[in-house]
Design a protein around this motif. Structure first.
Motif, PDB file in Angstrom:
ATOM      1  N   GLU A 288       0.665  -1.245   0.025  1.00  0.00           N
ATOM      2  CA  GLU A 288       0.082  -0.149  -0.084  1.00  0.00           C
ATOM      3  C   GLU A 288       0.965   1.249   0.117  1.00  0.00           C
ATOM      4  O   GLU A 288       0.576   2.209  -0.699  1.00  0.00           O
ATOM      5  N   GLU A 289       1.886   1.224   0.945  1.00  0.00           N
ATOM      6  CA  GLU A 289       2.873   2.356   1.111  1.00  0.00           C
ATOM      7  C   GLU A 289       3.414   2.540  -0.448  1.00  0.00           C
ATOM      8  O   GLU A 289       3.355   3.664  -1.101  1.00  0.00           O
ATOM      9  N   GLN A 290       3.920   1.629  -0.912  1.00  0.00           N
ATOM     10  CA  GLN A 290       4.523   1.825  -2.501  1.00  0.00           C
ATOM     11  C   GLN A 290       3.496   2.239  -3.668  1.00  0.00           C
ATOM     12  O   GLN A 290       3.624   3.208  -4.248  1.00  0.00           O
ATOM     13  N   LEU A 291       2.070   1.884  -3.434  1.00  0.00           N
ATOM     14  CA  LEU A 291       1.330   2.273  -4.363  1.00  0.00           C
ATOM     15  C   LEU A 291       0.977   3.567  -4.042  1.00  0.00           C
ATOM     16  O   LEU A 291       0.777   4.608  -5.030  1.00  0.00           O
ATOM     17  N   LEU A 292       0.807   4.211  -2.829  1.00  0.00           N
ATOM     18  CA  LEU A 292       0.670   5.628  -2.464  1.00  0.00           C
ATOM     19  C   LEU A 292       1.693   6.494  -2.874  1.00  0.00           C
ATOM     20  O   LEU A 292       1.416   7.507  -3.632  1.00  0.00           O
ATOM     21  N   ASP A 293       2.975   5.844  -2.789  1.00  0.00           N
ATOM     22  CA  ASP A 293       4.069   6.630  -3.193  1.00  0.00           C
ATOM     23  C   ASP A 293       4.163   6.715  -4.722  1.00  0.00           C
ATOM     24  O   ASP A 293       4.127   8.064  -5.179  1.00  0.00           O
ATOM     25  N   ALA A 294       3.744   5.723  -5.737  1.00  0.00           N
ATOM     26  CA  ALA A 294       3.532   6.010  -6.996  1.00  0.00           C
ATOM     27  C   ALA A 294       2.443   7.037  -7.301  1.00  0.00           C
ATOM     28  O   ALA A 294       2.714   7.734  -8.360  1.00  0.00           O
ATOM     29  N   LEU A 295       1.377   6.809  -6.776  1.00  0.00           N
ATOM     30  CA  LEU A 295       0.144   7.809  -7.073  1.00  0.00           C
ATOM     31  C   LEU A 295       0.487   9.237  -6.608  1.00  0.00           C
ATOM     32  O   LEU A 295       0.401  10.103  -7.516  1.00  0.00           O
TER      33      LEU A 295
END
Lengths: 181, 727
Positions: free
Chosen positions: B9-16
């Motif tokens: 989730e952290e990685q996806l948030l970072d990308a978003l």
């Protein structure tokens, strides 16, 4: 809320204009996904561009009963694997992780452009110092060192603030989004 | 370790977050659209039936054509059908024009994309350099008109490009229909209708898909999809608009400023030191500019590269010597009081059979700016020429670069099957994307190092328009990189292609100082010269760091100046300093340099140009020493190193005796002098202002012997063209 571009049921009526609409609709979320799996912004842009070209080439093979963005993500994954193979790089994400990622995307509806509206809303709820940290680091694309100088704080403080901000945003995004058309 | 749910989730948030407010979103979308359009065009080109099917079609067409003739002979000529028939046979000028307009527009879009990228980079620079107190000012500068305007222009031009490509698709479709109709048997009256069978064979599904986009729909496109785009390109596209379809002016090409060596007095500056230059790119580029009727930027003219673009019959060195040095003194045609000293250097020749094995890494730019026919397609043709000259001793690999770099052909021996593989890989290349030349160069050198051949030719051959716009972009950074690799005996050949955005400055910078050689390839003929006629010279370095130092005798020489070599002048102390780099020389290469001399005792240039000093006495003029040999004009010293050595060797030659009248100086001297005059005139040097183009032509024309490749004759034609343009 703006209605999503309708995916035409048959290839024969998929015009270039319609496809352009799909590109616009999916580009940002797809790039975010590509960035996540490649870990590189530039590479993500290239992979996404290639993926759209491949999607256009194979639009006739697209099963309209499937989700278009999910199909695009599949192409992105294949492009990334090809790229890794070509340059002898290790594929960093295994199938299990990719599957788990799909779960998060579905849960957050992170394949819809509206995810950015919700993210903006979540950001607006952040305390000002956290919001500023996010803005300087992400929007202005500064490194942590540069962003820290800009905010006149040390690097460790900035990293901590970013961590706290992301945690808050993550929890905010986990809340059930309102239904979209 | 596998990431857990939270980390995902952290990685996806970072990308978003990274993607949320990207300022270059429109630019990225435009690039994707352009890639899709290229794909459509490419499908259009390649979607024709495969060869056997095509043979069938051709046979059918011939048969149908024959029937048509028979049919038409049975009836009086129908004006309409005859027109159609002729139309089908003749070239389609509107499509040729449209293709050209599209190429120009693609160049323009690419150029604007770079400007936009540069502005984005500037934005970061501003952020990095300014302090927080200036935040408002910074924000204002970011939202400044220039960025907004550049972005608007870029989007408008991308949209125009889309429209032109669609127009081309529709035009081509219409022509296909006309061509088919003309080949079908035609009744004497009534509308022609192509055979359904033939039409279905030629159907281009992708084109059919966009066919419904009539001009009305194009207009609709500009109102809906392009609603937020600039209105500059609004309306229906009808034909290339001359005001928008401007030719890329030459001043958008990049040339480093040159300052010609000035007159010197031996009494004050007895030494003149320079690095040799065997490159010929400047001449090939000037030839292209003249042939296109363009203005020639002064800094595009490197006189020595013009002179060295021609073959001169210098005797090769005897024995194992690397060089033979030839000198000649004659009168100066543009100033009869002055003399010209010609210095000719000939490198040792190596026959093709005796050439060492080669490890060649082609570094090929496949970015968007390489799409024009005089770029990537010419690169392919040129490299094919070279591939056919290589044999099983040699290894070839390809690294391509656009947005990122990649190995297209791993090191492959040039056996018959290897050559086929290499040719196929070459054919598969297509242009698109940005230009991360820096990453590509790194990769190419790495490959060359991994496959290093001891005692062989280890060379990276860069083929590009020099438009490095991502990554290691600064000339200095690139020069440093190339120098470091040259120290490991991996040399660079830079092949420049194309017009409009040629980065001559970058090529010259990275190939100077012993790092490699630089050729401008404007035609397949120039490729032949580089890869067929002069293959060993282009690939095999026989000496490196070749420097020349001339000491003038003040008893004989009042003033002197070096003609050309403006960016090759060295400090006098650098001559004996083996750490200072200089030019390389290839097998059989010739290098020619001219000095203009004002004999002692005659009025000297720049005399009387300075007022008497007000606050101190002027320094007394130095007197020529009485001692020393009075019949020597100068002593020439040449230093060079073995390609793999670090210590230089020295050769000395003395020039003495009487000057020969220019008319008796021989064919090579006269022709080289004509080329020097050509260069000096193009550089606007006042000394030759009284010399007309006709004078230059006459001197050149009387020396067209030994010109098997018509290179000298072509030079005369260029002068004719210049004369015509100057009228």
């Amino acid at each position: 809320m703006k209605a999503a571009v309708q995916i035409p049921p048959q290839k024969s009526i998929m015009t270039r204009e319609t496809f352009s609409g799909l590109v616009r609709e999916n580009q940002a979320t797809l790039t975010a996904y590509a960035r996540m799996i490649t870990g590189d912004g530039v590479k993500a842009g290239e992979v996404v561009q290639d993926a759209f070209v491949t999607a256009w080439q194979n639009i006739g093979k697209f099963d309209v009963t499937r989700d278009f963005s999910s199909w695009l993500r599949g192409i992105v994954r294949n492009k990334w694997r090809e790229d890794c193979r070509r340059s002898n790089r290790m594929i960093t994400m295994d199938e299990e992780t990719l599957e788990a990622t799909e779960g998060v995307i579905v849960e957050w509806q992170a394949d819809r452009p509206e995810v950015f509206d919700r993210l903006a809303h979540c950001r607006s709820q952040l305390p000002i110092i956290l919001a500023k940290s996010i803005a300087v680091f992400y929007d202005d694309q500064l490194s942590t060192e540069e962003a820290a100088v800009r905010l006149d704080i040390n690097g460790a403080t900035l990293r901590k603030r970013l961590e706290r901000a992301r945690e808050a945003l993550r929890q905010c995004l986990q809340m059930k989004p309102t239904a979209t058309t | 370790m596998k990431p857990n749910q939270e980390q995902i989730e952290e990685q996806l948030l970072d990308a978003l977050l990274h993607e949320q407010n990207r300022s270059d979103r429109e630019q990225t979308l435009a690039e994707i659209e352009a890639a899709l359009d290229r794909e459509i065009n490419s499908i259009h080109v390649h979607a024709r039936p495969k060869w056997p099917k095509r043979l069938g079609l051709i046979a059918a067409s011939i048969a149908l054509g024959g029937l048509t003739v028979l049919w038409m002979n049975r009836f009086p000529k129908d004006k309409h059908s005859l027109t159609m028939h002729e139309h089908a046979k003749s070239p389609q000028p509107q499509i040729i024009d449209l293709n050209k307009a599209i190429r120009d527009q693609e160049n323009k879009v690419e150029e604007q994309r770079q400007q936009l990228a540069a502005l984005v980079r500037t934005k970061n620079v501003i952020y990095n350099n300014e302090n927080q107190n200036n935040e408002d000012t910074i924000k204002r500068s970011l939202d400044a008109q220039d960025y907004g305007d550049a972005k608007k222009d870029f989007i408008a031009d991308v949209e125009l490009l889309h429209r032109m490509k669609l127009k081309l698709a529709n035009e081509t479709k219409a022509n296909d229909t006309v061509a088919l109709a003309s080949n079908a048997p035609m009744p004497p009256a009534g509308p022609e209708k192509p055979s359904e069978h033939v039409r279905s064979e030629n159907a281009l599904p992708q084109i059919t898909q966009i066919e419904p986009r009539t001009e009305g729909k194009l207009d609709q496109f500009s109102r809906s999809d392009g609603a937020r785009l600039s209105g500059a390109a609004g309306g229906v596209w009808s034909k290339p608009d001359a005001t928008r379809m401007r030719q890329l002016p030459v001043d958008e090409e990049r040339y480093s400023a040159l300052i010609d060596p000035s007159w010197q007095r031996p009494i004050e500056n007895p030494l003149s030191t320079f690095s040799i230059d065997v490159d010929t790119a400047s001449y090939a580029n000037i030839r292209r500019l003249i042939q296109e009727g363009r203005t020639i930027p002064t800094d595009a003219v490197r006189i020595e590269e013009c002179i060295n673009a021609f073959n001169y019959q210098y005797e090769p060195p005897a024995g194992d010597k690397a060089f033979a040095v030839h000198t000649k003194l004659a009168t100066c045609p543009w100033n009869p009081n002055n003399l010209l000293v010609k210095i000719g250097i000939k490198g040792r020749e190596i026959t093709r059979e005796k050439r060492p094995a080669s490890n060649l890494v082609f570094l090929i730019d496949v970015s968007g700016s390489m799409q024009s026919s005089n770029k990537l397609p010419l690169v392919k043709e040129s490299l094919k020429l070279l591939l056919h000259q290589l044999d099983e001793r040699d290894s070839v690999s390809y690294v391509v670069y656009a947005g990122s770099e990649g190995v297209v052909l791993p090191p492959t021996k040039m056996t018959e099957s290897g050559r086929v593989k290499a040719l196929e890989a070459l054919d598969s290349l297509e242009a698109g994307g940005s230009t991360n030349g820096g990453a590509g160069i790194n990769r190419a050198y790495q490959l060359a190092l991994e496959n290093f051949i001891d005692g062989g030719v280890n060379r990276v051959i860069l083929a590009s328009d020099g438009d490095f716009n991502v990554g290691v972009t600064g000339n200095d950074a690139l020069v440093k990189l190339v120098k470091e690799r040259a120290a490991k005996n991996i040399y660079l050949s830079a092949l420049a292609f194309g017009t409009g955005n040629l980065n001559d400055s970058m090529f010259e910078a990275i190939s100077n100082d012993g790092n490699g050689n630089y050729f401008y390839i404007d035609s397949i003929r120039e490729s032949r010269k580089v890869f067929l006629e002069n293959l060993t010279g282009s690939l095999i370095t026989i000496a490196k760091d070749v420097k020349i130092q001339v000491e003038f005798n003040p008893q004989k020489v009042g003033s002197y100046r070096l003609i050309g070599y403006a960016n090759r002048v060295l400090k006098d102390e650098d001559f004996n300093n083996d750490k200072v780099d200089a030019g390389d020389i290839g097998a059989g290469h010739t290098v020619t340099a001219f000095y203009e001399i004002v004999p002692a005792g005659l009025p000297q240039p720049n005399e009387g140009g300075v007022d008497t000093l007000k606050y101190q006495e002027s320094a007394p003029k130095a007197q020529a020493p009485a001692a020393g040999p009075s019949d020597e004009w100068l002593t020439l010293k040449l230093r060079h190193k073995h390609p793999e050595g670090d210590i230089s060797a020295l050769q000395e030659t003395v020039v003495k005796g009487q000057a020969t009248p220019i008319q008796e100086s021989g064919s090579d001297f006269q022709f080289a002098t004509a080329v020097a005059m050509f260069g000096m005139k193009l550089r606007g040097m006042s000394d030759v202002s009284a010399i007309s183009w006709d004078d230059v032509r006459q001197l050149a024309q009387s020396n067209l012997k030994d010109d098997p490749n018509r290179a000298r004759a072509e030079f005369v034609e260029l002068i004719d063209e210049l004369e015509k343009q100057s009228r």
